[in-house]
Motif scaffolding. Structure first.
Motif, PDB file in Angstrom:
ATOM      1  N   LYS A   1      79.483   1.665 -31.868  1.00 13.92           N
ATOM      2  CA  LYS A   1      79.568   2.747 -32.540  1.00 13.92           C
ATOM      3  C   LYS A   1      79.187   2.751 -33.939  1.00 13.92           C
ATOM      4  O   LYS A   1      79.692   1.643 -34.602  1.00 13.92           O
ATOM      5  N   ASP A   2      78.548   3.569 -34.697  1.00 16.34           N
ATOM      6  CA  ASP A   2      78.321   3.840 -36.161  1.00 16.34           C
ATOM      7  C   ASP A   2      78.911   5.096 -36.670  1.00 16.34           C
ATOM      8  O   ASP A   2      78.680   5.932 -35.916  1.00 16.34           O
ATOM      9  N   ILE A   3      79.594   4.984 -37.642  1.00 13.75           N
ATOM     10  CA  ILE A   3      80.112   6.188 -38.651  1.00 13.75           C
ATOM     11  C   ILE A   3      79.559   6.236 -39.756  1.00 13.75           C
ATOM     12  O   ILE A   3      79.984   5.330 -40.642  1.00 13.75           O
ATOM     13  N   ALA A   4      78.976   7.359 -40.314  1.00  9.20           N
ATOM     14  CA  ALA A   4      78.714   7.720 -41.853  1.00  9.20           C
ATOM     15  C   ALA A   4      79.650   8.898 -42.277  1.00  9.20           C
ATOM     16  O   ALA A   4      79.458   9.869 -41.344  1.00  9.20           O
ATOM     17  N   THR A   5      80.269   8.932 -43.314  1.00  7.49           N
ATOM     18  CA  THR A   5      81.090  10.099 -43.694  1.00  7.49           C
ATOM     19  C   THR A   5      80.599  10.319 -45.349  1.00  7.49           C
ATOM     20  O   THR A   5      80.162   9.467 -46.005  1.00  7.49           O
ATOM     21  N   THR A   6      80.635  11.574 -45.947  1.00  8.01           N
ATOM     22  CA  THR A   6      80.028  12.007 -47.042  1.00  8.01           C
ATOM     23  C   THR A   6      81.438  12.673 -47.268  1.00  8.01           C
ATOM     24  O   THR A   6      81.970  14.031 -46.797  1.00  8.01           O
ATOM     25  N   GLU A   7      82.305  12.479 -48.467  1.00  6.90           N
ATOM     26  CA  GLU A   7      83.313  12.826 -49.379  1.00  6.90           C
ATOM     27  C   GLU A   7      83.326  13.140 -50.556  1.00  6.90           C
ATOM     28  O   GLU A   7      82.771  12.515 -51.356  1.00  6.90           O
ATOM     29  N   ILE A   8      83.817  14.404 -51.184  1.00  9.15           N
ATOM     30  CA  ILE A   8      84.071  14.756 -52.283  1.00  9.15           C
ATOM     31  C   ILE A   8      85.602  14.800 -52.797  1.00  9.15           C
ATOM     32  O   ILE A   8      86.056  15.567 -52.636  1.00  9.15           O
TER      33      ILE A   8
ATOM     34  N   SER B   1      77.887   8.310 -34.372  1.00 11.25           N
ATOM     35  CA  SER B   1      76.955   7.807 -33.093  1.00 11.25           C
ATOM     36  C   SER B   1      77.198   6.775 -32.255  1.00 11.25           C
ATOM     37  O   SER B   1      77.510   5.547 -32.970  1.00 11.25           O
ATOM     38  N   SER B   2      77.094   6.904 -31.252  1.00 13.01           N
ATOM     39  CA  SER B   2      77.542   5.814 -30.140  1.00 13.01           C
ATOM     40  C   SER B   2      76.681   5.496 -29.218  1.00 13.01           C
ATOM     41  O   SER B   2      76.036   6.472 -28.599  1.00 13.01           O
ATOM     42  N   ASN B   3      76.676   4.245 -28.490  1.00 13.72           N
ATOM     43  CA  ASN B   3      75.846   3.727 -27.346  1.00 13.72           C
ATOM     44  C   ASN B   3      76.958   3.143 -26.392  1.00 13.72           C
ATOM     45  O   ASN B   3      77.461   2.079 -26.741  1.00 13.72           O
ATOM     46  N   ALA B   4      76.886   3.709 -25.107  1.00 10.35           N
ATOM     47  CA  ALA B   4      77.509   2.937 -23.977  1.00 10.35           C
ATOM     48  C   ALA B   4      76.390   2.324 -23.073  1.00 10.35           C
ATOM     49  O   ALA B   4      75.508   2.845 -22.738  1.00 10.35           O
TER      50      ALA B   4
ATOM     51  N   SER C   1      75.585   9.230 -27.673  1.00 10.27           N
ATOM     52  CA  SER C   1      76.386  10.343 -27.958  1.00 10.27           C
ATOM     53  C   SER C   1      76.244  10.402 -29.538  1.00 10.27           C
ATOM     54  O   SER C   1      76.118   9.702 -30.179  1.00 10.27           O
ATOM     55  N   PHE C   2      76.363  11.816 -30.270  1.00 11.80           N
ATOM     56  CA  PHE C   2      76.030  12.198 -31.401  1.00 11.80           C
ATOM     57  C   PHE C   2      77.021  13.290 -31.865  1.00 11.80           C
ATOM     58  O   PHE C   2      76.849  14.692 -31.043  1.00 11.80           O
TER      59      PHE C   2
ATOM     60  N   VAL D   1      77.887  19.711 -34.464  1.00 17.17           N
ATOM     61  CA  VAL D   1      76.986  19.214 -33.259  1.00 17.17           C
ATOM     62  C   VAL D   1      77.841  18.100 -32.503  1.00 17.17           C
ATOM     63  O   VAL D   1      78.470  17.392 -33.052  1.00 17.17           O
ATOM     64  N   SER D   2      77.777  18.398 -31.139  1.00 17.82           N
ATOM     65  CA  SER D   2      78.246  17.431 -30.132  1.00 17.82           C
ATOM     66  C   SER D   2      77.287  17.361 -29.046  1.00 17.82           C
ATOM     67  O   SER D   2      77.403  18.130 -28.254  1.00 17.82           O
ATOM     68  N   THR D   3      76.631  16.069 -28.869  1.00 18.90           N
ATOM     69  CA  THR D   3      75.575  16.033 -27.826  1.00 18.90           C
ATOM     70  C   THR D   3      75.523  14.732 -27.065  1.00 18.90           C
ATOM     71  O   THR D   3      75.868  13.517 -27.801  1.00 18.90           O
ATOM     72  N   THR D   4      75.519  14.586 -25.821  1.00 19.72           N
ATOM     73  CA  THR D   4      75.340  13.342 -25.280  1.00 19.72           C
ATOM     74  C   THR D   4      73.831  13.463 -24.798  1.00 19.72           C
ATOM     75  O   THR D   4      73.406  14.336 -24.084  1.00 19.72           O
ATOM     76  N   GLY D   5      73.143  12.362 -25.164  1.00 13.63           N
ATOM     77  CA  GLY D   5      71.687  12.073 -24.506  1.00 13.63           C
ATOM     78  C   GLY D   5      71.735  11.806 -23.145  1.00 13.63           C
ATOM     79  O   GLY D   5      72.481  11.349 -22.558  1.00 13.63           O
ATOM     80  N   PRO D   6      70.536  11.752 -22.579  1.00 14.93           N
ATOM     81  CA  PRO D   6      70.136  11.548 -21.398  1.00 14.93           C
ATOM     82  C   PRO D   6      70.342   9.859 -21.231  1.00 14.93           C
ATOM     83  O   PRO D   6      70.025   9.126 -22.101  1.00 14.93           O
ATOM     84  N   LYS D   7      70.523   9.269 -20.013  1.00 10.68           N
ATOM     85  CA  LYS D   7      70.526   7.914 -19.741  1.00 10.68           C
ATOM     86  C   LYS D   7      68.966   7.514 -20.205  1.00 10.68           C
ATOM     87  O   LYS D   7      67.995   7.731 -19.848  1.00 10.68           O
ATOM     88  N   SER D   8      69.018   6.362 -20.772  1.00 11.91           N
ATOM     89  CA  SER D   8      67.955   5.645 -21.344  1.00 11.91           C
ATOM     90  C   SER D   8      67.906   4.189 -21.218  1.00 11.91           C
ATOM     91  O   SER D   8      68.819   3.516 -20.387  1.00 11.91           O
ATOM     92  N   LYS D   9      66.877   3.459 -21.697  1.00 11.64           N
ATOM     93  CA  LYS D   9      66.933   1.984 -21.630  1.00 11.64           C
ATOM     94  C   LYS D   9      67.070   1.302 -22.975  1.00 11.64           C
ATOM     95  O   LYS D   9      66.367   1.788 -24.244  1.00 11.64           O
TER      96      LYS D   9
END
Length: 440
Positions: free
Chosen positions: A196-203, A216-219, A258-259, A280-288
């Motif tokens: 998993k990777d996380i990027a945040t933007t804060e003021i 974003s994460s990958n299973a 997932s994103f 935004v909350s999406t789960t991508g299709p299974k890929s390789k």
């Protein structure tokens, strides 16, 4: 009956360790673990790590059975049931020009592996090992004009980047001998986990500011194969020159991404509060996920019970690594290992220190990362001990301790230099199980 009871107790412990490891998070604390699928684990036992990581052309070390997953052909030399359990500790110091150094430490159960002989020249092996780890966390502070800002500036924006997760490798292998000199073997492995990777933007200093987070994460899960051979030239009953080759196939694993993009406010203490909204909350299709082909070559010379010296060379086609059809922009890797082990007098009963295995080695690694115009390189020296314990009714025990002291990266071009110490503590058992007793 006692033998079988011991087997099932050990198997139960293995299942418990498998479950605990499968649910663990990464123990890496390196900014370089954000590339590819994280820091790749060497998949070596402590006895090999103490010798600089040589393994391709080794099987037994002295007269002691060892489990060498890097080259499954080595299983053909196993003639006693062998169990290897290991712990791992990492101490890391990060340095970067213009920034304060940072120290981290991590600990984990590293591996559990079994090898069971099925004939005089063949054996099965199975176990659980770490495959890769992701773990990093760093922050960049700028003002609205894009220049460096101080934390007290009301115009500053903090950009934070972090990642975690790990991949594990459960394997089952078989090795066997053909004739007196040739060993062949293969592993079938299941590689699985999440990164998993996380990027945040804060003021932080603007009241009521809405902050954002992108996660974003990958299973990942799928089958991988290792295969290898070893060929020995015997100069006498105790002196052997061994050539080895092994490879990990460039297979394709399943992955699903997932994103999530969310917005949140900071609480009164400046910490992240509950997300106010998911944009935004999406789960991508299974890929390789396409893994690279890795080829390894090795040579060793051993005087049984006295000394072993060897060298390995490995090449990884990491430029082929792709996730969901997207090439990860890595380069091919090259690794050189050299090392050996020396036992002063394995048969003495009066001087324990003379029965200890003393190990030494070094490695040089041109990693798959090319950042800011420079290849990220790793240098390390290793030292190790094999401490035999008193045998008991045909059972033989050894404690293996190894330390790897090294450096990765540099301070030029804004890069990070890592100074690290890795400690491996392993316990190895050799025993004769499944013996049929005859009564007169």
């Amino acid at each position: 009956m006692i033998k079988y009871t011991r087997f099932f107790i050990t198997l139960l412990l293995a299942v418990a360790a498998f479950s605990a490891h499968a649910q663990s998070t990464a123990t890496s604390s390196s900014p370089y673990s954000r590339y590819g699928i994280g820091d790749i684990d060497p998949q070596l036992m402590g006895q090999n790590i103490g010798m600089g990581g040589i393994a391709v052309a080794t099987n037994k070390i002295g007269f002691f059975n060892n489990i060498n997953v890097i080259n499954p052909a080595s299983y053909g030399a196993v003639n006693l049931t062998t169990i290897d359990v290991g712990l791992y500790a990492n101490f890391l110091t990060l340095n970067q020009t213009g920034a304060a150094s940072q120290k981290n430490s991590n600990f984990r159960l590293n591996h559990i592996a079994f090898a069971i002989p099925t004939s005089k020249r063949s054996a099965l092996s199975f176990g659980l090992l770490p495959y890769s780890e992701r773990g990093y966390n760093y922050k960049r502070t700028v003002n609205k004009m894009g220049n460096s800002g101080s934390p007290a500036d009301t115009n500053v924006t903090n950009y934070s980047y972090s990642g975690d997760g790990s991949l594990s490798k459960a394997y089952f292998g078989y090795g066997f001998g053909i004739g007196k000199h040739l060993l062949l073997g293969a592993n079938v492995s299941y590689i699985f986990g999440n990164i998993k990777d996380i990027a945040t933007t804060e003021i932080p200093n603007l009241a009521g500011a809405i902050n954002s987070k992108i996660e974003s994460s990958n299973a990942i899960g799928g089958i991988n194969y290792d295969y290898g051979l070893q060929y020995s030239f015997d100069f006498s009953e105790t002196k052997h020159l061994v050539f080895g080759y092994s490879a990990s196939a460039g297979t394709k694993l399943h992955t699903q991404s997932s994103f999530v993009v969310s917005q949140y406010f900071n609480d009164a203490n400046g910490n992240q509060d509950i997300a106010a909204d998911s944009v935004v909350s999406t789960t991508g299709p299974k890929s390789k996920l396409k893994l690279p082909q890795i080829n390894r070559f090795g040579i060793s010379f051993q005087n049984d019970g006295k000394f072993l010296v060897g060298a390995d060379y490995s090449m990884g086609k990491w430029s082929d690594l792709s996730i969901a059809g997207v090439n990860q922009g890595l380069q091919d890797s090259k690794t050189f290992n050299i090392g050996g082990s020396y036992t002063p007098n394995i048969s003495t009963i009066r001087n324990y220190l003379a029965t200890v295995d003393y190990r030494l080695g070094a490695l040089y690694d041109e990693t798959y990362m090319h950042i800011n115009g420079r290849t990220i390189k790793r240098y390390a020296g290793t030292i190790g001990l094999g401490l035999p314990l008193r045998s008991n009714n045909g059972s033989y025990y050894k404690i293996n301790i190894a330390a790897e002291v090294g450096q990765r990266g540099s301070l030029v071009n804004g890069l990070v230099k890592e100074n690290y110490v890795n400690i491996h503590l392993g316990f190895t058992l050799n025993d004769k199980w499944f013996t049929k007793y005859k009564f007169d």
